[in-house]
Design a protein around this motif. Structure first.
Motif, mmCIF file in Angstrom:
data_model
loop_
_atom_site.group_PDB
_atom_site.id
_atom_site.type_symbol
_atom_site.label_atom_id
_atom_site.label_comp_id
_atom_site.label_asym_id
_atom_site.label_seq_id
_atom_site.Cartn_x
_atom_site.Cartn_y
_atom_site.Cartn_z
ATOM 1 N N ARG A 42 0.847 -1.212 0.000
ATOM 2 C CA ARG A 42 0.000 0.000 0.000
ATOM 3 C C ARG A 42 0.870 1.245 0.000
ATOM 4 O O ARG A 42 0.534 2.230 -0.658
ATOM 5 C CB ARG A 42 -0.933 -0.024 1.206
ATOM 6 C CG ARG A 42 -2.003 -1.090 1.060
ATOM 7 C CD ARG A 42 -2.805 -1.272 2.331
ATOM 8 N NE ARG A 42 -3.659 -2.449 2.237
ATOM 9 C CZ ARG A 42 -4.215 -3.057 3.281
ATOM 10 N NH1 ARG A 42 -4.002 -2.598 4.509
ATOM 11 N NH2 ARG A 42 -4.981 -4.113 3.103
ATOM 12 N N LYS A 56 -4.869 9.855 -4.825
ATOM 13 C CA LYS A 56 -4.977 8.410 -4.612
ATOM 14 C C LYS A 56 -4.964 7.708 -5.959
ATOM 15 O O LYS A 56 -5.428 8.260 -6.961
ATOM 16 C CB LYS A 56 -6.277 8.076 -3.878
ATOM 17 C CG LYS A 56 -6.152 8.244 -2.377
ATOM 18 C CD LYS A 56 -7.229 7.496 -1.661
ATOM 19 C CE LYS A 56 -6.722 7.036 -0.294
ATOM 20 N NZ LYS A 56 -7.720 6.216 0.377
ATOM 21 N N LYS A 248 -10.997 -4.402 -1.540
ATOM 22 C CA LYS A 248 -10.855 -3.503 -0.390
ATOM 23 C C LYS A 248 -10.014 -4.153 0.706
ATOM 24 O O LYS A 248 -9.205 -3.506 1.353
ATOM 25 C CB LYS A 248 -12.227 -3.125 0.164
ATOM 26 C CG LYS A 248 -12.926 -2.080 -0.690
ATOM 27 C CD LYS A 248 -14.237 -1.646 -0.062
ATOM 28 C CE LYS A 248 -14.941 -0.658 -0.981
ATOM 29 N NZ LYS A 248 -16.339 -0.478 -0.643
ATOM 30 N N ASP A 253 -6.206 0.989 1.594
ATOM 31 C CA ASP A 253 -6.152 2.416 1.256
ATOM 32 C C ASP A 253 -5.028 2.723 0.255
ATOM 33 O O ASP A 253 -4.703 3.879 0.010
ATOM 34 C CB ASP A 253 -6.008 3.275 2.521
ATOM 35 C CG ASP A 253 -4.715 2.985 3.264
ATOM 36 O OD1 ASP A 253 -4.003 2.032 2.867
ATOM 37 O OD2 ASP A 253 -4.409 3.704 4.230
ATOM 38 N N GLU A 257 -10.786 4.039 -3.351
ATOM 39 C CA GLU A 257 -11.849 3.024 -3.246
ATOM 40 C C GLU A 257 -13.068 3.349 -4.111
ATOM 41 O O GLU A 257 -13.953 2.509 -4.268
ATOM 42 C CB GLU A 257 -12.242 2.782 -1.788
ATOM 43 C CG GLU A 257 -12.871 3.964 -1.118
ATOM 44 C CD GLU A 257 -13.545 3.549 0.186
ATOM 45 O OE1 GLU A 257 -13.161 2.506 0.759
ATOM 46 O OE2 GLU A 257 -14.463 4.267 0.608
#
Ligand SMILES: [Zn+2]
Length: 354
Positions: A42, A56, A248, A253, A257
Motif C-alpha cells: 500500500r 490516490k 478492499k 487504502d 476506493e
C-alpha cells in the motif's frame, strides 16, 4: 463442489492443494505472510500516486508507467551481460547460458506471424532446451531472457532422470526462472542511472503487486464464491460485490476506493478453469519460493549452490514441504516466506526514496 464431495475431498481447496503438492499448513503460512506484506504494497501504491501527481491511485493506474528507461541492448550485449551476471552466481549457470546463446537455442527475433511473449521448453531426447522470445533490445527482454534461461537451467539440472521423475508442480515450476531473473535484476539496479532505477523498480513492483495483492484478492473471491454457491447460484451483481470487497481487503487504502474494478472476475480467464479451482495462489507461491531461494543464497553464499541444484533436480518428486525440508527449508514457517517478501519490501523502500 459435488465432484469434490463424491471424490471424498474435505472441500474444494483440497484438490487444489493436492495438485500443487502442498498442505494446508504451508498455504496458511504463505497467506499469512502475504497479508502481513499488504502495508508495504500500500505504501508503494501511495508513493506511485504521488509520483503520478494524484492524491490516490485509481485502478486503471495500477499499470501506468513511472520513470523512464532508455537502456537499450544489442543481442551480443544482452548475451554477454546475462552470462557475466550468471557467472557471478556460478560458472555452471554462466556456461549453461553461454551454450544456449552460442548454439542458437533461442529463437529471439520478432517476425510477422510469430506469436508474442516468451517460453522455454525442454527437449529431453537431446537433453537440451529451446526458448522462444521476442527480443527488442529492451531491459524488459533482458530480464525475460534471464527468466527463460532459468527454466532451461532447471531442465539442465534434471538431466538423465527418467521422464516420470522430471518436471515440477506449478508451485515449484518458477523457482529457477525467478531466481535467475533476480540475479540480473539486482545487478542492473546497482548500475542503472536514477531515472532508469525508478522505471526498473516500478516495473518489478507492478508485477509483484499483481502476484501478491491481486492474487490474494482472487483467493478471497474464490473462497467466498464457493461458500455462497453451496446455497444457491450467484448473480453478476453478487460477483461484483464479492470482488469489490476482496479488493478492499487487499489493496486497502493503497487505491482510491471509488475506482476499483468490479468486473475483474469477468476479465481474467484465471477464474474459469473448471478443472482447476483455486488456480491463482500457486503464482504467489512460485514467486515467493524463487525469491526465498535467493534470500537463502544471500545468507549462505556459495555453499548453497549444490543444495539449490539438487533441489531443482528433485522438483518432480514428492510433496513440496518434504522436498524443501530435505534442503533445510521450512515452507510451513511464516518466517521463510517473510524472507522472500523482505526482498520486495526492500525494493518498495528504494522506490519510495527515489
Ligand atoms: Zn516462467
Amino acid at each position: 463442489m459435488t465432484l469434490s464431495k463424491w471424490r471424498g475431498r474435505d472441500d474444494v481447496l483440497h484438490a487444489a492443494l493436492d495438485r500443487n503438492r502442498i498442505d494446508r499448513e504451508t498455504l496458511e503460512a504463505l497467506l499469512e505472510s502475504m497479508r502481513d506484506s499488504f502495508p508495504s504494497f500500500r505504501s508503494y501504491l501511495k508513493s506511485k500516486a504521488k509520483k503520478l501527481g494524484k492524491e490516490k491511485l485509481p485502478w486503471w493506474d495500477l499499470f501506468a508507467p513511472v520513470g523512464e528507461i532508455d537502456l537499450k541492448y544489442t543481442w551480443k550485449e544482452t548475451a554477454d551481460y546475462i552470462v557475466e551476471q550468471f557467472n557471478r552466481f556460478s560458472n555452471e549457470l554462466g556456461d549453461f547460458a553461454r551454450t544456449a546463446f552460442d548454439n542458437r537455442w533461442i529463437d529471439a527475433e520478432p517476425r510477422d506471424g510469430k506469436r508474442g511473449g516468451a517460453f522455454c521448453m525442454g527437449v529431453p531426447g537431446v537433453e537440451e532446451s529451446r526458448i522462444l522470445a521476442n527480443f527488442d533490445g529492451s531491459f524488459d527482454q533482458l530480464t525475460t531472457l534471464a527468466h527463460e534461461l532459468g527454466h532451461g537451467f532447471h531442465n539442465y539440472c534434471q538431466k538423465g532422470l527418467p521422464m516420470l521423475r522430471r518436471g515440477a508442480p506449478m508451485t515449484l515450476a518458477e523457482t529457477a526462472s525467478i531466481f535467475c531473473e533476480t540475479i540480473v535484476f539486482n545487478a542492473a539496479l546497482e548500475t542503472a542511472p536514477e531515472n532508469a532505477q525508478l522505471a526498473i523498480l516500478e516495473n518489478q513492483l507492478m508485477g509483484a503487486t499483481q502476484v501478491i495483492v491481486d492474487i490474494y484478492s482472487r483467493y478471497i473471491f474464490e473462497s467466498e464464491v464457493i461458500k455462497r454457491r453451496e446455497k444457491s447460484e450467484l448473480s453478476a451483481d453478487e460477483f461484483c460485490e464479492i470482488i469489490i470487497d476482496a479488493q478492499k481487503q487487499t489493496y486497502g487504502d493503497g487505491l482510491d476506493e471509488n475506482y476499483l474494478h468490479p468486473y475483474m472476475w469477468l476479465l481474467k480467464p484465471h477464474y474459469y478453469y473448471a478443472e482447476a479451482h483455486f488456480y491463482n495462489y500457486p503464482y504467489a507461491f512460485g514467486l515467493l519460493f524463487g525469491l526465498g531461494m535467493y534470500a537463502v543464497y544471500q545468507r549462505e553464499g556459495e555453499s548453497f549452490i549444490p543444495r539449490y541444484k539438487e533441489l531443482l533436480r528433485n522438483t518432480g518428486e514428492g510433496k513440496v514441504a518434504d522436498l524443501a525440508a530435505r534442503f533445510d527449508i521450512d515452507v510451513k514457517s511464516v518466517d521463510f516466506w517473510k524472507g522472500s517478501l523482505a526482498i520486495i519490501e526492500d525494493r518498495v523502500n528504494k522506490y519510495i526514496a527515489l
